[in-house]
Scaffold this motif. Sequence first.
Motif, PDB file in Angstrom:
ATOM      1  N   TRP A 270       1.007  92.983 -29.549  1.00  0.00           N
ATOM      2  CA  TRP A 270       1.433  93.179 -28.157  1.00  0.00           C
ATOM      3  C   TRP A 270       2.296  92.006 -27.684  1.00  0.00           C
ATOM      4  N   ILE A 271       1.875  90.784 -27.979  1.00  0.00           N
ATOM      5  CA  ILE A 271       2.650  89.605 -27.587  1.00  0.00           C
ATOM      6  C   ILE A 271       4.031  89.632 -28.222  1.00  0.00           C
ATOM      7  N   ASN A 272       4.084  89.904 -29.516  1.00  0.00           N
ATOM      8  CA  ASN A 272       5.378  89.946 -30.206  1.00  0.00           C
ATOM      9  C   ASN A 272       6.281  91.013 -29.609  1.00  0.00           C
ATOM     10  N   GLY A 273       5.685  92.156 -29.228  1.00  0.00           N
ATOM     11  CA  GLY A 273       6.467  93.219 -28.616  1.00  0.00           C
ATOM     12  C   GLY A 273       7.054  92.806 -27.275  1.00  0.00           C
ATOM     13  N   LEU A 274       6.254  92.129 -26.463  1.00  0.00           N
ATOM     14  CA  LEU A 274       6.743  91.658 -25.157  1.00  0.00           C
ATOM     15  C   LEU A 274       7.903  90.676 -25.318  1.00  0.00           C
ATOM     16  N   LEU A 275       7.792  89.802 -26.294  1.00  0.00           N
ATOM     17  CA  LEU A 275       8.837  88.804 -26.504  1.00  0.00           C
ATOM     18  C   LEU A 275      10.107  89.425 -27.086  1.00  0.00           C
ATOM     19  N   LYS A 286       3.138 100.670 -25.536  1.00  0.00           N
ATOM     20  CA  LYS A 286       1.986 101.519 -25.843  1.00  0.00           C
ATOM     21  C   LYS A 286       2.381 102.672 -26.752  1.00  0.00           C
ATOM     22  N   GLU A 287       3.535 103.247 -26.471  1.00  0.00           N
ATOM     23  CA  GLU A 287       3.991 104.387 -27.261  1.00  0.00           C
ATOM     24  C   GLU A 287       4.165 104.008 -28.722  1.00  0.00           C
ATOM     25  N   GLY A 288       4.544 102.773 -28.965  1.00  0.00           N
ATOM     26  CA  GLY A 288       4.770 102.330 -30.338  1.00  0.00           C
ATOM     27  C   GLY A 288       3.523 101.922 -31.088  1.00  0.00           C
ATOM     28  N   LEU A 289       2.374 101.868 -30.400  1.00  0.00           N
ATOM     29  CA  LEU A 289       1.126 101.469 -31.049  1.00  0.00           C
ATOM     30  C   LEU A 289       0.542 102.619 -31.868  1.00  0.00           C
ATOM     31  N   GLU A 290      -0.231 102.271 -32.876  1.00  0.00           N
ATOM     32  CA  GLU A 290      -0.947 103.296 -33.616  1.00  0.00           C
ATOM     33  C   GLU A 290      -2.050 103.867 -32.741  1.00  0.00           C
ATOM     34  N   GLU A 291      -2.485 105.060 -33.063  1.00  0.00           N
ATOM     35  CA  GLU A 291      -3.401 105.801 -32.192  1.00  0.00           C
ATOM     36  C   GLU A 291      -4.707 105.057 -31.941  1.00  0.00           C
ATOM     37  N   LEU A 293      -5.247 101.953 -31.621  1.00  0.00           N
ATOM     38  CA  LEU A 293      -5.066 100.910 -30.604  1.00  0.00           C
ATOM     39  C   LEU A 293      -4.953 101.512 -29.209  1.00  0.00           C
ATOM     40  N   LYS A 294      -4.329 102.684 -29.100  1.00  0.00           N
ATOM     41  CA  LYS A 294      -4.248 103.367 -27.805  1.00  0.00           C
ATOM     42  C   LYS A 294      -5.643 103.742 -27.324  1.00  0.00           C
ATOM     43  N   VAL A 295      -6.463 104.242 -28.247  1.00  0.00           N
ATOM     44  CA  VAL A 295      -7.848 104.587 -27.917  1.00  0.00           C
ATOM     45  C   VAL A 295      -8.605 103.344 -27.463  1.00  0.00           C
ATOM     46  N   LYS A 296      -8.364 102.238 -28.139  1.00  0.00           N
ATOM     47  CA  LYS A 296      -9.045 100.977 -27.820  1.00  0.00           C
ATOM     48  C   LYS A 296      -8.698 100.520 -26.405  1.00  0.00           C
ATOM     49  N   ILE A 297      -7.435 100.614 -26.032  1.00  0.00           N
ATOM     50  CA  ILE A 297      -7.015 100.205 -24.689  1.00  0.00           C
ATOM     51  C   ILE A 297      -7.740 101.032 -23.633  1.00  0.00           C
ATOM     52  N   SER A 298      -7.766 102.338 -23.824  1.00  0.00           N
ATOM     53  CA  SER A 298      -8.426 103.227 -22.856  1.00  0.00           C
ATOM     54  C   SER A 298      -9.911 102.906 -22.745  1.00  0.00           C
ATOM     55  N   TRP A 299     -10.545 102.658 -23.888  1.00  0.00           N
ATOM     56  CA  TRP A 299     -11.986 102.372 -23.866  1.00  0.00           C
ATOM     57  C   TRP A 299     -12.260 101.044 -23.154  1.00  0.00           C
ATOM     58  N   LEU A 300     -11.468 100.045 -23.435  1.00  0.00           N
ATOM     59  CA  LEU A 300     -11.662  98.736 -22.801  1.00  0.00           C
ATOM     60  C   LEU A 300     -11.465  98.805 -21.289  1.00  0.00           C
ATOM     61  N   GLU A 301     -10.443  99.518 -20.858  1.00  0.00           N
ATOM     62  CA  GLU A 301     -10.170  99.618 -19.423  1.00  0.00           C
ATOM     63  C   GLU A 301     -11.303 100.318 -18.684  1.00  0.00           C
ATOM     64  N   GLU A 302     -12.005 101.210 -19.364  1.00  0.00           N
ATOM     65  CA  GLU A 302     -13.081 101.964 -18.735  1.00  0.00           C
ATOM     66  C   GLU A 302     -14.461 101.330 -18.931  1.00  0.00           C
ATOM     67  N   ASN A 303     -14.636 100.530 -19.983  1.00  0.00           N
ATOM     68  CA  ASN A 303     -15.992 100.114 -20.348  1.00  0.00           C
ATOM     69  C   ASN A 303     -16.225  98.614 -20.510  1.00  0.00           C
ATOM     70  N   ALA A 304     -15.185  97.819 -20.672  1.00  0.00           N
ATOM     71  CA  ALA A 304     -15.393  96.396 -20.964  1.00  0.00           C
ATOM     72  C   ALA A 304     -16.250  95.706 -19.915  1.00  0.00           C
ATOM     73  N   TYR A 325       1.019  91.686 -18.501  1.00  0.00           N
ATOM     74  CA  TYR A 325      -0.108  92.516 -18.918  1.00  0.00           C
ATOM     75  C   TYR A 325      -0.360  92.390 -20.419  1.00  0.00           C
ATOM     76  N   ASN A 326      -1.641  92.182 -20.768  1.00  0.00           N
ATOM     77  CA  ASN A 326      -2.048  92.177 -22.176  1.00  0.00           C
ATOM     78  C   ASN A 326      -3.423  92.829 -22.272  1.00  0.00           C
ATOM     79  N   PRO A 327      -3.496  94.085 -22.679  1.00  0.00           N
ATOM     80  CA  PRO A 327      -4.771  94.813 -22.698  1.00  0.00           C
ATOM     81  C   PRO A 327      -5.732  94.341 -23.773  1.00  0.00           C
ATOM     82  N   PHE A 328      -5.267  93.487 -24.686  1.00  0.00           N
ATOM     83  CA  PHE A 328      -6.101  93.039 -25.804  1.00  0.00           C
ATOM     84  C   PHE A 328      -6.655  91.623 -25.605  1.00  0.00           C
TER      85      PHE A 328
END
Length: 356
Positions: A270-275, A286-291, A293-304, A325-328
């Motif tokens: 994510w950091i490398n992508g932002l830079l 997000k669109e460029g992430l593997e599936e 990682l997308k699932v991980k972001i959604s789970w973290l935003e709802e449950n962390a 923003y850095n969801p990880f």
Amino acid sequence: MIHDIIAKEVKLVQNKKTNIEARVILILICLGVFCGCFWVMNQTYDPLARYPYATDENRDILLQYLDSEDIDYIISNQIQPEEFIEFIDEEGFNIRYCRLYYTAAKTQAQSNAYIVNFVNRFRQHFSANTLKTLLEHYSYVDLTTFYENEAIRQQPLKLVANPSQMFVILNADTSVYKYAPLNLVQTGSLSLHENLAQAWERMENAYQSMLGSDASLGLVKGYTPYDQVFTEYTTLSQINPERVDQVYLPAGQNELQLGYTIGLQGYQEWINGLLAQETVDYAALKEGLEESLKVKISWLEENAYRYGFVIRYPQDKESVTGHLYNPFLLRYVGTENARAMQENNKVMEEMKLSEE
């Protein structure tokens, strides 16, 4: 008749002259007596008479090194000999800084000469109470280096007096310099604060329970020491020097140094992508992430938050955090605080957090 009048006038003048001479003599006698008494009093005056801590053992050294103003100072401030007597013969000793000398020596051992020099040079940066806290967490060498270099090079940059506090916020104006936290435990190859480590294990287990035993949040970053942060920041600066401070703060100012921050799988990508982007576009990243990682972001935003974690730099809070923003990248704040932040859509900068 005229002769008698003249004689009376002459006698009157003579009497007045005699009276004046007598008065002058009287004044001179009184002045002489006063001077004599003053001289006698001065010979017997004890400048330490009002200082209740003067003893036969310390009297001579106090009179040798302290002038009348110094003595007035220790009397008015009720300063006891043990607060300064061991420093009194050091070059540069100043009685007005004696409590700083005393505090420094009691908090972190060093030679008296070193302490006097240290306090005299940097006293504008701390009070006696602040100095005690600083020396409980930083060495004299690190404090000296920070004040001589970092604080001058990056004005205004303030050193956090107690970097061990759970809710320290670091940004462009604050630093923990080379502070290394205690209470770290090993989780694989990474070091985490012991409270965070327990919460991390609970969150990882919950994630696997929901998505299967093969699933993992993938812990890739834990406590990161100053030198490693410095190296990583230098490397990222070469990619995009204009944006690097928005995705990865410099050494001393990076919350990975606190032990309460973790990076999960996808963090570095994510950091490398932002830079690499010309214009920041989270959706494209997000669109460029593997599936997974997308699932991980959604789970973290709802449950962390259920496990005491928050996404440290969430989307739409860039103006508050000064960070993209850095969801990880997660920060441990405890379950009650995390829940309050989740429910109110707040970041650490907007909350008054308390330890549970």
